[in-house]
Design a protein around this motif. Structure first.
Motif, PDB file in Angstrom:
ATOM      1  N   ASN A 293       0.801  -1.222   0.000  1.00 31.24           N
ATOM      2  CA  ASN A 293       0.000   0.000   0.000  1.00 31.24           C
ATOM      3  C   ASN A 293       0.831   1.269   0.000  1.00 31.24           C
ATOM      4  OD1 ASN A 293      -2.638  -1.064  -0.078  1.00 31.24           O
ATOM      5  ND2 ASN A 293      -2.523  -1.610   2.096  1.00 31.24           N
ATOM      6  N   ILE A 294       2.149   1.124   0.121  1.00 33.48           N
ATOM      7  CA  ILE A 294       3.028   2.295   0.156  1.00 33.48           C
ATOM      8  C   ILE A 294       3.192   2.848  -1.261  1.00 33.48           C
ATOM      9  CG2 ILE A 294       5.433   3.001   0.518  1.00 33.48           C
ATOM     10  CD1 ILE A 294       5.493   1.175   2.935  1.00 33.48           C
ATOM     11  N   PRO A 295       3.097   4.158  -1.441  1.00 36.50           N
ATOM     12  CA  PRO A 295       3.286   4.730  -2.778  1.00 36.50           C
ATOM     13  C   PRO A 295       4.656   4.352  -3.346  1.00 36.50           C
ATOM     14  CG  PRO A 295       2.420   6.382  -1.271  1.00 36.50           C
ATOM     15  CD  PRO A 295       2.780   5.191  -0.437  1.00 36.50           C
ATOM     16  N   ALA A 296       4.688   4.145  -4.650  1.00 36.83           N
ATOM     17  CA  ALA A 296       5.911   3.663  -5.287  1.00 36.83           C
ATOM     18  C   ALA A 296       7.072   4.636  -5.129  1.00 36.83           C
ATOM     19  CB  ALA A 296       5.646   3.400  -6.767  1.00 36.83           C
ATOM     20  N   ASP A 297       6.799   5.945  -5.087  1.00 33.88           N
ATOM     21  CA  ASP A 297       7.899   6.892  -4.964  1.00 33.88           C
ATOM     22  C   ASP A 297       8.604   6.765  -3.617  1.00 33.88           C
ATOM     23  OD1 ASP A 297       5.649   7.941  -3.662  1.00 33.88           O
ATOM     24  OD2 ASP A 297       6.260  10.002  -3.997  1.00 33.88           O
ATOM     25  N   LYS A 298       7.892   6.327  -2.606  1.00 34.72           N
ATOM     26  CA  LYS A 298       8.516   6.088  -1.302  1.00 34.72           C
ATOM     27  C   LYS A 298       9.490   4.910  -1.382  1.00 34.72           C
ATOM     28  CE  LYS A 298       5.902   9.121   0.929  1.00 34.72           C
ATOM     29  NZ  LYS A 298       6.461  10.352   1.528  1.00 34.72           N
ATOM     30  N   ILE A 299       9.144   3.930  -2.193  1.00 35.60           N
ATOM     31  CA  ILE A 299      10.021   2.778  -2.365  1.00 35.60           C
ATOM     32  C   ILE A 299      11.257   3.178  -3.180  1.00 35.60           C
ATOM     33  CG2 ILE A 299      10.171   0.462  -3.361  1.00 35.60           C
ATOM     34  CD1 ILE A 299       7.150   0.194  -2.710  1.00 35.60           C
ATOM     35  N   LEU A 300      11.072   3.996  -4.206  1.00 32.48           N
ATOM     36  CA  LEU A 300      12.219   4.499  -4.956  1.00 32.48           C
ATOM     37  C   LEU A 300      13.194   5.246  -4.050  1.00 32.48           C
ATOM     38  CD1 LEU A 300      10.716   5.927  -8.285  1.00 32.48           C
ATOM     39  CD2 LEU A 300      11.880   3.759  -7.946  1.00 32.48           C
ATOM     40  N   ALA A 301      12.647   5.936  -3.053  1.00 27.40           N
ATOM     41  CA  ALA A 301      13.472   6.774  -2.190  1.00 27.40           C
ATOM     42  C   ALA A 301      14.431   5.978  -1.313  1.00 27.40           C
ATOM     43  CB  ALA A 301      12.580   7.652  -1.303  1.00 27.40           C
ATOM     44  N   ILE A 302      14.167   4.682  -1.091  1.00 27.81           N
ATOM     45  CA  ILE A 302      15.076   3.883  -0.265  1.00 27.81           C
ATOM     46  C   ILE A 302      16.008   3.018  -1.110  1.00 27.81           C
ATOM     47  CG2 ILE A 302      13.391   3.810   1.616  1.00 27.81           C
ATOM     48  CD1 ILE A 302      13.059   0.765   0.879  1.00 27.81           C
ATOM     49  N   GLN A 303      15.879   3.092  -2.435  1.00 27.64           N
ATOM     50  CA  GLN A 303      16.743   2.308  -3.299  1.00 27.64           C
ATOM     51  C   GLN A 303      18.132   2.918  -3.389  1.00 27.64           C
ATOM     52  OE1 GLN A 303      13.737   0.330  -6.608  1.00 27.64           O
ATOM     53  NE2 GLN A 303      15.243   1.815  -7.239  1.00 27.64           N
ATOM     54  N   SER A 304      19.114   2.066  -3.524  1.00 26.15           N
ATOM     55  CA  SER A 304      20.457   2.514  -3.852  1.00 26.15           C
ATOM     56  C   SER A 304      20.489   2.917  -5.310  1.00 26.15           C
ATOM     57  CB  SER A 304      21.459   1.390  -3.593  1.00 26.15           C
ATOM     58  OG  SER A 304      22.736   1.741  -4.073  1.00 26.15           O
ATOM     59  N   GLU A 305      20.984   4.103  -5.585  1.00 25.44           N
ATOM     60  CA  GLU A 305      21.053   4.581  -6.961  1.00 25.44           C
ATOM     61  C   GLU A 305      22.449   5.118  -7.229  1.00 25.44           C
ATOM     62  OE1 GLU A 305      18.729   4.261  -9.121  1.00 25.44           O
ATOM     63  OE2 GLU A 305      17.039   3.743  -7.841  1.00 25.44           O
ATOM     64  N   SER A 306      22.915   4.963  -8.445  1.00 23.82           N
ATOM     65  CA  SER A 306      24.192   5.532  -8.858  1.00 23.82           C
ATOM     66  C   SER A 306      24.069   5.974 -10.304  1.00 23.82           C
ATOM     67  CB  SER A 306      25.321   4.518  -8.709  1.00 23.82           C
ATOM     68  OG  SER A 306      26.552   5.090  -9.083  1.00 23.82           O
ATOM     69  N   GLN A 307      23.763   7.255 -10.489  1.00 25.82           N
ATOM     70  CA  GLN A 307      23.659   7.822 -11.822  1.00 25.82           C
ATOM     71  C   GLN A 307      24.437   9.127 -11.850  1.00 25.82           C
ATOM     72  OE1 GLN A 307      19.920   7.639 -14.029  1.00 25.82           O
ATOM     73  NE2 GLN A 307      18.942   6.943 -12.164  1.00 25.82           N
ATOM     74  N   VAL A 308      24.522   9.709 -13.038  1.00 27.04           N
ATOM     75  CA  VAL A 308      25.248  10.959 -13.165  1.00 27.04           C
ATOM     76  C   VAL A 308      24.631  12.014 -12.257  1.00 27.04           C
ATOM     77  CG1 VAL A 308      25.897  12.798 -14.759  1.00 27.04           C
ATOM     78  CG2 VAL A 308      25.903  10.429 -15.513  1.00 27.04           C
ATOM     79  N   GLY A 309      25.435  12.610 -11.416  1.00 29.36           N
ATOM     80  CA  GLY A 309      24.970  13.677 -10.537  1.00 29.36           C
ATOM     81  C   GLY A 309      24.307  13.207  -9.262  1.00 29.36           C
ATOM     82  N   THR A 310      24.087  11.905  -9.110  1.00 24.80           N
ATOM     83  CA  THR A 310      23.454  11.396  -7.897  1.00 24.80           C
ATOM     84  C   THR A 310      24.151  10.126  -7.457  1.00 24.80           C
ATOM     85  OG1 THR A 310      21.848  10.003  -9.057  1.00 24.80           O
ATOM     86  CG2 THR A 310      21.201  12.276  -8.626  1.00 24.80           C
ATOM     87  N   LYS A 311      24.291   9.976  -6.155  1.00 24.82           N
ATOM     88  CA  LYS A 311      24.759   8.722  -5.594  1.00 24.82           C
ATOM     89  C   LYS A 311      24.133   8.602  -4.218  1.00 24.82           C
ATOM     90  CE  LYS A 311      28.710   5.760  -4.779  1.00 24.82           C
ATOM     91  NZ  LYS A 311      30.181   5.589  -4.861  1.00 24.82           N
ATOM     92  N   ARG A 312      23.203   7.681  -4.106  1.00 27.75           N
ATOM     93  CA  ARG A 312      22.457   7.553  -2.860  1.00 27.75           C
ATOM     94  C   ARG A 312      22.602   6.139  -2.329  1.00 27.75           C
ATOM     95  NH1 ARG A 312      17.626   8.475  -4.648  1.00 27.75           N
ATOM     96  NH2 ARG A 312      16.831   6.359  -4.592  1.00 27.75           N
ATOM     97  N   GLU A 313      22.982   6.044  -1.073  1.00 22.79           N
ATOM     98  CA  GLU A 313      23.058   4.742  -0.432  1.00 22.79           C
ATOM     99  C   GLU A 313      21.654   4.277  -0.076  1.00 22.79           C
ATOM    100  OE1 GLU A 313      25.793   2.976  -0.251  1.00 22.79           O
ATOM    101  OE2 GLU A 313      26.857   4.623  -1.225  1.00 22.79           O
ATOM    102  N   GLY A 314      21.436   2.998  -0.149  1.00 24.89           N
ATOM    103  CA  GLY A 314      20.129   2.457   0.188  1.00 24.89           C
ATOM    104  C   GLY A 314      20.105   0.967  -0.066  1.00 24.89           C
ATOM    105  N   VAL A 315      18.931   0.438  -0.332  1.00 20.41           N
ATOM    106  CA  VAL A 315      18.746  -0.990  -0.536  1.00 20.41           C
ATOM    107  C   VAL A 315      18.833  -1.303  -2.032  1.00 20.41           C
ATOM    108  CG1 VAL A 315      17.177  -2.928  -0.211  1.00 20.41           C
ATOM    109  CG2 VAL A 315      17.268  -1.114   1.491  1.00 20.41           C
ATOM    110  N   LYS A 316      19.561  -2.347  -2.371  1.00 25.26           N
ATOM    111  CA  LYS A 316      19.606  -2.811  -3.760  1.00 25.26           C
ATOM    112  C   LYS A 316      19.291  -4.296  -3.783  1.00 25.26           C
ATOM    113  CE  LYS A 316      22.162  -2.576  -8.091  1.00 25.26           C
ATOM    114  NZ  LYS A 316      21.575  -3.794  -8.644  1.00 25.26           N
ATOM    115  N   ALA A 317      18.227  -4.645  -4.482  1.00 25.67           N
ATOM    116  CA  ALA A 317      17.838  -6.046  -4.628  1.00 25.67           C
ATOM    117  C   ALA A 317      18.416  -6.603  -5.920  1.00 25.67           C
ATOM    118  CB  ALA A 317      16.327  -6.170  -4.620  1.00 25.67           C
TER     119      ALA A 317
END
Length: 562
Positions: A293-317
């Protein structure tokens, strides 16, 4: 009057009304759809329902944004894909939304415009030659996009199939779930799904391949001549389809670009479930029902991401050995000879990887770095990678990087194929630098120094070179570029048609211990012999991630991640 179904009520009715009046049935659709003048095609009957396509200005037939599975939303979030059926006619006249993901910066090399993004994203696109009929039995190329498992879309302009369709193939691509939506395992999911969870991205791909097997003949394709091709994380996806018992018989050949890794370690289901529990904790959810039931953008916010200009630690499945789609490790499947036995192409780009030597500019620093890394083994290393002058250093650095990763991996795949399967393996390297337009500037690459970067080959395989001039003048393509693209497209179609990529322009021989070389794709097509002694040395004495005493950083020539 035809029955109306999803996305069919307005435009199809108007087209049919105009046809009934004897007026031209050519309508310009909105830029947010296909931005092309199209004319409608009679509906095709598939196992899911009737679908209406269009004829593009080029004469190619196209069906864009056609669902191949039910939307994975609500209770279907984190479930295997389910079949979809509809009444009336599905109007496949525009691309479907990409699967929910972090969006890309606008100033990078591979930004071609914004796409809508949604959890409701399991859509497929098909391009077919204008003369194709239901009994044409044309070869089929199916493409799986890359993106590190967290981003990617079949709607990217560089992945479109119109040019291959002009040349006689049916081209298919589709969206599949990415990130936590596509890979998350969880104890509650495992209990709910009969002892397995995760791998939803791979299961989406499997569902699409089953749909293609059952329906592609209606679009002019031959269900027995289907080649699957993937780049980067898409190449990993192709590997997983090769190794899964669920996908046996669904394809006749496989191309893995920038990622043929058949002996890669895969997480256990238990490790995947730990990642799912960590995601639940970060989301503050009581249980699986709450997570759905959690909005998808909230789930994106906890993902580990590594793209140009951004690097965010989080969960990576990641993909897991779930006992279902992936029943056991690659090593065990290889030993048992249980993977699909189909011809393969293991491909890589010359300049898409780096090593500690990649930033070295002169002979003195090259020799000194070899001493620092290898000590008393430096003499043996330098014998395998000799440099006599400053001019030799760049070529040696490129070879070291390739031998430590991509050339090694492609060669390993070919050797495993020859050992365990009867079908042949082909190895190739793309080495052409893109013809960048003067004055172009991108945030993620140095166009002056970059070589044949990660994904540089894809627009040549698909004939989508002009994609890079859609939003800005990014390339000044030459006749040499276009000629190479034509040869590569012909080779890919030949591989789909016969299982052999050889053409009148490319004398491509299968890999073997006596033909231990990669076909080199450049202005002049030739071969590059492997360096087995160097590959074996580096494998036994792995290079560090960065040179000792040197901070890791972006090395010009590595290219963007895609």
């Amino acid at each position: 009057m035809i029955a109306t179904g999803p996305r069919s009520s307005g435009l199809i009715w108007l087209r049919r009304y105009l046809q009934g009046l004897g007026l031209a049935a050519v309508i310009a659709v909105a830029p947010s759809a296909t931005a092309q003048v199209v004319s409608p095609l009679a509906p095709v009957t598939t196992e899911s329902g009737h679908v209406a396509g269009q004829t593009l200005k080029s004469g190619v037939k196209a069906w864009l944004g056609m669902p191949y599975a039910a939307p994975p939303v609500q209770d279907l979030r984190w479930r295997p894909p389910q079949p979809i059926f509809w009444e009336g006619v599905w109007n496949a006249d525009r691309l479907g939304p990409e699967c929910i993901q972090v969006l890309r910066p606008h100033d990078i090399n591979h930004y071609f415009g914004e796409e809508p993004t949604s959890e409701n994203c399991l859509y497929m696109n098909i391009w077919s030659p204008g003369a194709a009929e239901a009994d044409s039995k044309l070869p089929v190329v199916v493409f799986l996009y890359g993106g590190g498992g967290t981003i990617g879309s079949s709607g990217m302009d560089s992945y479109k199939g119109e040019e291959l369709a002009k040349r006689g193939a049916v081209f298919v691509n589709f969206n599949y779930r990415v990130g936590l939506m596509g890979f998350m395992a969880h104890p509650e999911l495992t209990a709910e799904q009969g002892g397995h969870s995760g791998n939803y991205a791979y299961l989406d791909q499997n569902a699409a391949l089953k749909w293609i097997k059952s329906n592609i003949a209606k679009f002019g394709g031959d269900s027995d001549r289907v080649v699957i091709m993937g780049q980067s994380a898409g190449a990993r996806s192709v590997t997983e389809q090769i190794f899964s018992p669920l996908s046996k018989g669904l394809f006749s050949g496989a191309v893995m670009s920038s990622g043929c890794t058949w002996n890669i370690a895969t997480d256990s289901l238990a490790d995947g479930e730990k990642t799912g529990l960590k995601a639940q904790e970060l989301l503050g959810a009581k249980n699986l029902a709450a997570m759905r039931n959690i909005p998808a953008d909230k789930i994106l916010a906890i993902q580990s991401e590594s793209q140009v200009g951004t690097k965010r630690e989080g969960v990576k499945a990641n993909g897991v050995i779930d006992g279902y789609f992936t029943p056991k490790s690659h090593k065990e499947i290889l030993a048992a000879g249980e993977m699909s036995d189909v011809p393969i192409i293991a491909h890589y780009n010359r300049d898409e990887t780096n090593s500690p030597f990649s930033g070295v500019k002169n002979l003195e620093d090259y020799n000194e770095l070899a001493e620092r890394i290898y000590g008393d083994k430096a003499k043996a290393f330098l014998k395998l990678y000799p440099a006599a002058s400053d001019d030799d250093v760049a070529a040696r650095a490129t070879q070291i990087a390739l031998d430590s990763r991509l050339a090694k991996n492609a060669r390993d795949c070919a050797a495993l194929q020859v050992k365990h399967n009867k079908s042949p393996a082909y190895v190739s390297m793309f080495s052409r630098k893109h013809s960048f337009a003067p004055g172009v500037d991108y945030a993620d690459i140095d166009e002056k120094t970059i070589g044949a970067y990660h994904t540089a080959d894809i627009p040549f395989w698909f004939g989508t070179l002009e994609t890079f001039n859609k939003l800005r003048q990014g390339r000044a393509w030459t006749d040499t570029d276009r000629a190479l693209s034509e040869k590569m497209m012909a080779s890919l179609i030949s591989f789909a048609k016969t299982g052999d990529p050889k053409t009148s322009d490319i004398n491509w021989k299968p890999w073997s211990t006596s033909n231990d070389a990669a076909l080199t794709l450049d202005a002049a097509i030739g071969t590059t012999p492997s360096n087995p002694a160097g590959i074996d040395f580096i494998a036994a004495n792995p290079l560090p991630q960065a040179a000792p005493g040197v901070a890791p950083g972006r090395v010009p020539g590595t290219g963007p991640r895609d």
